[in-house]
Write an enzyme that holds these catalytic residues in place. Structure first.
Site, PDB file in Angstrom:
ATOM      1  N   TYR A   1     -13.571   8.736 -12.325  1.00 47.81           N
ATOM      2  CA  TYR A   1     -13.641   7.438 -11.653  1.00 47.81           C
ATOM      3  C   TYR A   1     -14.328   6.416 -12.563  1.00 47.81           C
ATOM      4  CZ  TYR A   1     -14.231   4.082  -7.848  1.00 47.81           C
ATOM      5  OH  TYR A   1     -14.171   2.959  -7.058  1.00 47.81           O
TER       6      TYR A   1
ATOM      7  N   ASN B   1      -5.706  -3.885  -6.308  1.00 43.00           N
ATOM      8  CA  ASN B   1      -6.886  -3.336  -5.641  1.00 43.00           C
ATOM      9  C   ASN B   1      -6.770  -1.866  -5.280  1.00 43.00           C
ATOM     10  OD1 ASN B   1      -9.355  -3.579  -3.813  1.00 43.00           O
ATOM     11  ND2 ASN B   1      -7.761  -3.047  -2.336  1.00 43.00           N
TER      12      ASN B   1
ATOM     13  N   ASP C   1       0.876  -1.178   0.000  1.00 44.78           N
ATOM     14  CA  ASP C   1       0.000   0.000   0.000  1.00 44.78           C
ATOM     15  C   ASP C   1       0.914   1.230   0.000  1.00 44.78           C
ATOM     16  OD1 ASP C   1      -3.213   0.430   0.918  1.00 44.78           O
ATOM     17  OD2 ASP C   1      -1.916   2.181   1.175  1.00 44.78           O
TER      18      ASP C   1
ATOM     19  N   ASP D   1       3.798   2.946  -4.254  1.00 47.83           N
ATOM     20  CA  ASP D   1       2.789   3.703  -4.992  1.00 47.83           C
ATOM     21  C   ASP D   1       2.553   2.971  -6.309  1.00 47.83           C
ATOM     22  OD1 ASP D   1       1.451   5.454  -6.688  1.00 47.83           O
ATOM     23  OD2 ASP D   1       2.542   7.220  -5.987  1.00 47.83           O
ATOM     24  N   VAL D   2       1.329   2.494  -6.530  1.00 48.29           N
ATOM     25  CA  VAL D   2       1.097   1.663  -7.716  1.00 48.29           C
ATOM     26  C   VAL D   2       1.280   2.428  -9.028  1.00 48.29           C
ATOM     27  CG1 VAL D   2      -0.423  -0.057  -6.648  1.00 48.29           C
ATOM     28  CG2 VAL D   2      -1.412   2.047  -7.630  1.00 48.29           C
TER      29      VAL D   2
HETATM   30  N1  LIG Z   1     -15.733   1.679  -1.448  1.00 50.24           N
HETATM   31  C1  LIG Z   1     -16.500   1.511  -2.519  1.00 50.24           C
HETATM   32  O1  LIG Z   1     -17.715   1.789  -2.497  1.00 50.24           O
HETATM   33  C2  LIG Z   1     -15.923   0.944  -3.790  1.00 50.24           C
HETATM   34  C3  LIG Z   1     -16.798   0.538  -4.791  1.00 50.24           C
HETATM   35  C4  LIG Z   1     -16.282   0.011  -5.966  1.00 50.24           C
HETATM   36  C5  LIG Z   1     -14.917  -0.148  -6.111  1.00 50.24           C
HETATM   37  N2  LIG Z   1     -14.098   0.255  -5.106  1.00 50.24           N
HETATM   38  C6  LIG Z   1     -12.662   0.054  -5.311  1.00 50.24           C
HETATM   39  O2  LIG Z   1     -12.166  -0.776  -4.277  1.00 50.24           O
HETATM   40  C7  LIG Z   1     -10.776  -0.536  -4.107  1.00 50.24           C
HETATM   41  C8  LIG Z   1     -10.466  -0.367  -2.636  1.00 50.24           C
HETATM   42  O3  LIG Z   1     -11.137   0.776  -2.182  1.00 50.24           O
HETATM   43  P1  LIG Z   1     -11.680   0.942  -0.696  1.00 50.24           P
HETATM   44  O4  LIG Z   1     -13.109   1.290  -0.800  1.00 50.24           O
HETATM   45  O5  LIG Z   1     -11.242  -0.194   0.140  1.00 50.24           O
HETATM   46  O6  LIG Z   1     -10.964   2.311  -0.305  1.00 50.24           O
HETATM   47  P2  LIG Z   1      -9.825   2.626   0.748  1.00 50.24           P
HETATM   48  O7  LIG Z   1      -9.541   4.072   0.590  1.00 50.24           O
HETATM   49  O8  LIG Z   1     -10.201   2.101   2.077  1.00 50.24           O
HETATM   50  O9  LIG Z   1      -8.609   1.762   0.189  1.00 50.24           O
HETATM   51  C9  LIG Z   1      -7.827   2.167  -0.900  1.00 50.24           C
HETATM   52  C10 LIG Z   1      -6.384   1.867  -0.553  1.00 50.24           C
HETATM   53  O10 LIG Z   1      -5.596   2.169  -1.697  1.00 50.24           O
HETATM   54  C11 LIG Z   1      -4.434   2.836  -1.232  1.00 50.24           C
HETATM   55  N3  LIG Z   1      -3.901   3.662  -2.296  1.00 50.24           N
HETATM   56  C12 LIG Z   1      -4.393   4.822  -2.793  1.00 50.24           C
HETATM   57  N4  LIG Z   1      -3.588   5.296  -3.741  1.00 50.24           N
HETATM   58  C13 LIG Z   1      -2.570   4.421  -3.849  1.00 50.24           C
HETATM   59  C14 LIG Z   1      -1.417   4.372  -4.651  1.00 50.24           C
HETATM   60  N5  LIG Z   1      -1.141   5.349  -5.535  1.00 50.24           N
HETATM   61  N6  LIG Z   1      -0.584   3.307  -4.516  1.00 50.24           N
HETATM   62  C15 LIG Z   1      -0.844   2.346  -3.622  1.00 50.24           C
HETATM   63  N7  LIG Z   1      -1.920   2.337  -2.817  1.00 50.24           N
HETATM   64  C16 LIG Z   1      -2.762   3.374  -2.933  1.00 50.24           C
HETATM   65  C17 LIG Z   1      -4.883   3.675  -0.059  1.00 50.24           C
HETATM   66  O11 LIG Z   1      -3.799   4.024   0.785  1.00 50.24           O
HETATM   67  C18 LIG Z   1      -5.885   2.748   0.595  1.00 50.24           C
HETATM   68  O12 LIG Z   1      -5.281   1.959   1.592  1.00 50.24           O
HETATM   69  C19 LIG Z   1     -10.452   0.684  -4.966  1.00 50.24           C
HETATM   70  O13 LIG Z   1      -9.889   0.270  -6.206  1.00 50.24           O
HETATM   71  C20 LIG Z   1     -11.815   1.298  -5.208  1.00 50.24           C
HETATM   72  O14 LIG Z   1     -11.875   2.069  -6.386  1.00 50.24           O
HETATM   73  C21 LIG Z   1     -14.550   0.778  -3.951  1.00 50.24           C
END
Ligand SMILES: NC(=O)c1ccc[n+]([C@@H]2O[C@H](COP(=O)([O-])OP(=O)(O)OC[C@H]3O[C@@H](n4cnc5c(N)ncnc54)[C@H](O)[C@@H]3O)[C@@H](O)[C@H]2O)c1
Length: 256
Positions: A164, A98, A45, A71-72
């Site tokens: 998004y 993810n 992460d 950082d991805v």
């Molecule tokens: N929460 C929702 O409703 C939802 C719905 C559909 C899809 N998603 C997707 O699920 C995935 C996880 O999201 P979440 O809801 O758990 O959110 P979250 O913010 O809890 O988790 C996202 C994680 O990604 C990390 N991150 C952000 N930018 C980064 C980078 N450049 N490099 C490495 N890590 C990075 C953050 O530090 C965080 O820990 C994401 O891809 C999001 O788009 C979420």
């Protein structure tokens, strides 16, 4: 967890790399897969503190776990994460790509170029970097499963969230093209399209926006734990004839 020694993993164990493992969904996926038999993990992460919390929440099921801040959107950093997995375990069986960010709330003409660039760099290029890093390893093994986190927003139109939506549509298409390109190498590529579940990703949204989103989910908002079964399925042998799929897990959001 057991102490980690270099190259201590026999081939019969499964090695899983998860990006965005510090977030709500990444932590839940990591906990689910860590609890499955003979699985070891490399969790990554951009936030080291969040990773620590994820590791603290893992079940004590015998998995060896390494963490790596990365950082991805940075190709070299993602490569270093995969290199760590190969160095410590000798293989990579599953990549869960993810990590993701939400774009600022706004109509297309009001969003800045940097808003678009950030969404594409993290959500799309982040997945591309993961695929690029694991494919050479998986091609050598002639096996592997790559699971990308897309979103139901890649299939449906969300007003005020164009970057998004566009990036998640790109992730779905990336999974499909990669599935076709690497099938003959024994590599499957799929994505999960979650509906809305509660996580820090919505922290910047006004509460009424989340209420409006909830009203559009027939089963209400989900939780990260509602999604982990989909990742377990796509990561595992039960999905061995599934590739190029976009598995929708959305509480009925896209049904109407
Ligand atoms: N929460 C929702 O409703 C939802 C719905 C559909 C899809 N998603 C997707 O699920 C995935 C996880 O999201 P979440 O809801 O758990 O959110 P979250 O913010 O809890 O988790 C996202 C994680 O990604 C990390 N991150 C952000 N930018 C980064 C980078 N450049 N490099 C490495 N890590 C990075 C953050 O530090 C965080 O820990 C994401 O891809 C999001 O788009 C979420």
């Amino acid at each position: 967890m057991t102490p980690a020694d270099a190259n201590d993993t026999p081939d019969s164990r499964r090695v899983v790399v998860v990006t965005g493992a510090g977030g709500a969904l990444g932590a839940a996926i990591s906990a689910r897969l860590a609890g499955e038999p003979a699985t070891d993990l490399v969790l990554s992460d951009v936030s080291p503190g969040a990773l620590e919390a994820t590791v603290a929440g893992l079940p004590d099921a015998g998995a060896t776990v390494h963490t790596a801040a990365a950082d991805v959107s940075d190709e070299a950093q993602v490569q270093a994460v995969v290199d760590l997995a190969v160095e410590r375990f000798g293989r990579v069986d599953v990549l869960v790509s993810n990590a993701g960010v939400l774009s600022p709330n706004g109509r297309i003409h009001n969003l800045r170029t940097e808003d678009w660039e950030r969404a594409f760099r993290v959500n799309v290029l982040g997945a591309v970097n993961g695929i690029k890093a694991v494919v050479p390893v998986m091609r050598t093994q002639r096996s592997g499963s790559i699971v990308l986190t897309a979103s139901v927003s890649g299939l449906t139109a969300w007003s005020h969230a164009a970057p998004y939506c566009a990036t998640k549509a790109a992730v779905i298409q990336l999974a499909k093209v990669a599935a076709v390109e690497y099938a003959r190498d024994g590599i499957r590529v799929n994505c999960v399209c979650p509906g809305t579940f509660r996580s820090a990703i919505h922290d910047g949204l006004p509460p009424e926006a989340l209420d409006a989103i909830e009203a559009r989910h027939p089963l209400g908002l989900g939780t990260a734990s509602d999604l982990v079964g989909a990742y377990s399925y796509l990561a595992g042998e039960g999905s061995r004839w599934t590739t190029g799929s976009a598995l929708v897990v959305d509480g009925g959001y896209s049904a109407p």
